[in-house]
Enzyme design. Structure first.
Site, PDB file in Angstrom:
ATOM      1  N   PRO A 197       0.796  -1.225   0.000  1.00 43.32           N
ATOM      2  CA  PRO A 197       0.000   0.000   0.000  1.00 43.32           C
ATOM      3  C   PRO A 197       0.833   1.283   0.000  1.00 43.32           C
ATOM      4  O   PRO A 197       1.883   1.372   0.638  1.00 43.32           O
ATOM      5  CB  PRO A 197      -0.817  -0.099   1.299  1.00 43.32           C
ATOM      6  N   ASN A 198       0.298   2.251  -0.745  1.00 46.38           N
ATOM      7  CA  ASN A 198       0.847   3.604  -0.851  1.00 46.38           C
ATOM      8  C   ASN A 198       2.116   3.708  -1.687  1.00 46.38           C
ATOM      9  O   ASN A 198       2.604   4.815  -1.930  1.00 46.38           O
ATOM     10  CB  ASN A 198       1.075   4.223   0.547  1.00 46.38           C
ATOM     11  N   ARG A 232       5.073  10.979  -2.402  1.00 49.91           N
ATOM     12  CA  ARG A 232       4.888  10.609  -0.993  1.00 49.91           C
ATOM     13  C   ARG A 232       6.206  10.764  -0.222  1.00 49.91           C
ATOM     14  O   ARG A 232       7.191  10.069  -0.530  1.00 49.91           O
ATOM     15  CB  ARG A 232       4.428   9.141  -0.927  1.00 49.91           C
ATOM     16  N   TYR A 290      11.482   8.681   0.845  1.00 48.56           N
ATOM     17  CA  TYR A 290      11.423   7.666  -0.213  1.00 48.56           C
ATOM     18  C   TYR A 290      12.041   8.105  -1.535  1.00 48.56           C
ATOM     19  O   TYR A 290      12.150   7.292  -2.455  1.00 48.56           O
ATOM     20  CB  TYR A 290       9.958   7.236  -0.429  1.00 48.56           C
ATOM     21  N   ASN A 315       8.064  -5.736  -1.274  1.00 47.22           N
ATOM     22  CA  ASN A 315       8.016  -4.572  -0.396  1.00 47.22           C
ATOM     23  C   ASN A 315       6.559  -4.484   0.050  1.00 47.22           C
ATOM     24  O   ASN A 315       5.727  -3.892  -0.657  1.00 47.22           O
ATOM     25  CB  ASN A 315       8.459  -3.300  -1.114  1.00 47.22           C
ATOM     26  N   ALA A 323       3.374  -0.955   4.570  1.00 52.44           N
ATOM     27  CA  ALA A 323       2.846  -0.997   5.940  1.00 52.44           C
ATOM     28  C   ALA A 323       2.367  -2.391   6.340  1.00 52.44           C
ATOM     29  O   ALA A 323       2.389  -2.737   7.536  1.00 52.44           O
ATOM     30  CB  ALA A 323       1.718   0.012   6.089  1.00 52.44           C
ATOM     31  N   GLU A 371      12.862  -9.730   1.165  1.00 48.98           N
ATOM     32  CA  GLU A 371      12.141  -8.574   1.715  1.00 48.98           C
ATOM     33  C   GLU A 371      12.871  -7.302   1.294  1.00 48.98           C
ATOM     34  O   GLU A 371      14.092  -7.215   1.444  1.00 48.98           O
ATOM     35  CB  GLU A 371      12.109  -8.676   3.244  1.00 48.98           C
ATOM     36  N   HIS A 388      12.899  -2.935   1.345  1.00 46.78           N
ATOM     37  CA  HIS A 388      12.390  -1.634   1.785  1.00 46.78           C
ATOM     38  C   HIS A 388      13.283  -0.535   1.236  1.00 46.78           C
ATOM     39  O   HIS A 388      14.515  -0.691   1.198  1.00 46.78           O
ATOM     40  CB  HIS A 388      12.350  -1.527   3.313  1.00 46.78           C
ATOM     41  N   ARG A 420      13.374   3.947  12.183  1.00 45.67           N
ATOM     42  CA  ARG A 420      12.241   4.877  12.179  1.00 45.67           C
ATOM     43  C   ARG A 420      11.366   4.638  13.424  1.00 45.67           C
ATOM     44  O   ARG A 420      11.881   4.339  14.492  1.00 45.67           O
ATOM     45  CB  ARG A 420      11.485   4.719  10.859  1.00 45.67           C
TER      46      ARG A 420
HETATM   47  C1  DQA Z   1       8.562   0.843   3.385  1.00 44.91           C
HETATM   48  C2  DQA Z   1       8.740   0.982   4.894  1.00 44.91           C
HETATM   49  C3  DQA Z   1       7.424   0.732   5.611  1.00 44.91           C
HETATM   50  O1  DQA Z   1       7.602   0.870   7.013  1.00 44.91           O
HETATM   51  C4  DQA Z   1       6.382   1.746   5.158  1.00 44.91           C
HETATM   52  O2  DQA Z   1       5.136   1.476   5.750  1.00 44.91           O
HETATM   53  C5  DQA Z   1       6.264   1.839   3.686  1.00 44.91           C
HETATM   54  C6  DQA Z   1       7.470   1.769   2.869  1.00 44.91           C
HETATM   55  C7  DQA Z   1       9.854   1.166   2.627  1.00 44.91           C
HETATM   56  O3  DQA Z   1       9.952   0.764   1.463  1.00 44.91           O
HETATM   57  O4  DQA Z   1      10.741   1.821   3.164  1.00 44.91           O
HETATM   58  O5  DQA Z   1       5.190   2.093   3.151  1.00 44.91           O
HETATM   59  O6  DQA Z   1       8.216  -0.495   3.100  1.00 44.91           O
END
Ligand code: DQA
Length: 148
Positions: free
Chosen positions: A11-12, A19, A24, A75, A78, A102, A104, A111
């Site tokens: 998501p997002n 964003r 990011y 990825n 959240a 995984e 990110h 964080r």
């Molecule tokens: C994220 C890190 C997550 O904590 C966050 O909720 C994201 C992006 C990252 O790529 O750094 O949406 O996965």
């Protein structure tokens, strides 16, 4: 037969570029897909790249990868920190011999404390975090290395 690397985004991440660019960066998800496609093609792999804001759709994509994929980069955004459903789905890939990486963009461990928990890490072959969008390209290297 050409093997397919699945890259799944939660998501997002469709909002990348606008964003929280201080966290990011400026690249859009389309930019990331383009550079991942170039890297996969150069290494002789196909790419199946997805994004969803819906947890169940990500589970569906993981199950599809179990049938058609050689490796999964995820990825989960959240959902990394909340989703037992994604944990369960990823767990089914291990007996199939499908490596899970995984990914990110940021370094969640540096964080908010709620980002310390990952439901992906225990069912991943390994994790790559904190290298900006380059995390995706490093994860492709890791996936290819696991496959060879
Ligand atoms: C994220 C890190 C997550 O904590 C966050 O909720 C994201 C992006 C990252 O790529 O750094 O949406 O996965």
């Amino acid at each position: 037969m050409i093997k397919t690397i699945y890259i799944l985004n939660g998501p997002n991440l469709n909002l990348l570029g606008t964003r929280e660019p201080e966290i990011y960066g400026a690249a859009t998800l389309g930019d990331i897909e383009t550079s991942c496609l170039q890297k996969c093609k150069a290494a002789g792999y196909d790419l199946s790249f997805h994004q969803s804001n819906i947890e169940g759709e990500i589970v569906d994509q993981i199950q599809e990868a179990g049938h058609k994929g050689a490796a999964v980069l995820i990825n989960a955004a959240a959902y990394t920190h909340t989703s037992v459903a994604i944990y369960d789905a990823l767990k089914t890939l291990k007996p199939l011999g499908i490596p899970v990486i995984e990914v990110h963009i940021s370094q969640p461990a540096s964080r908010e404390t709620f980002r310390l928990k990952s439901f992906v890490a225990p069912v991943a072959t390994g994790s790559i975090s904190g290298f900006g969008t380059n995390s995706y390209l490093l994860a492709i290297d890791a996936a290819i290395d696991s496959l060879s």
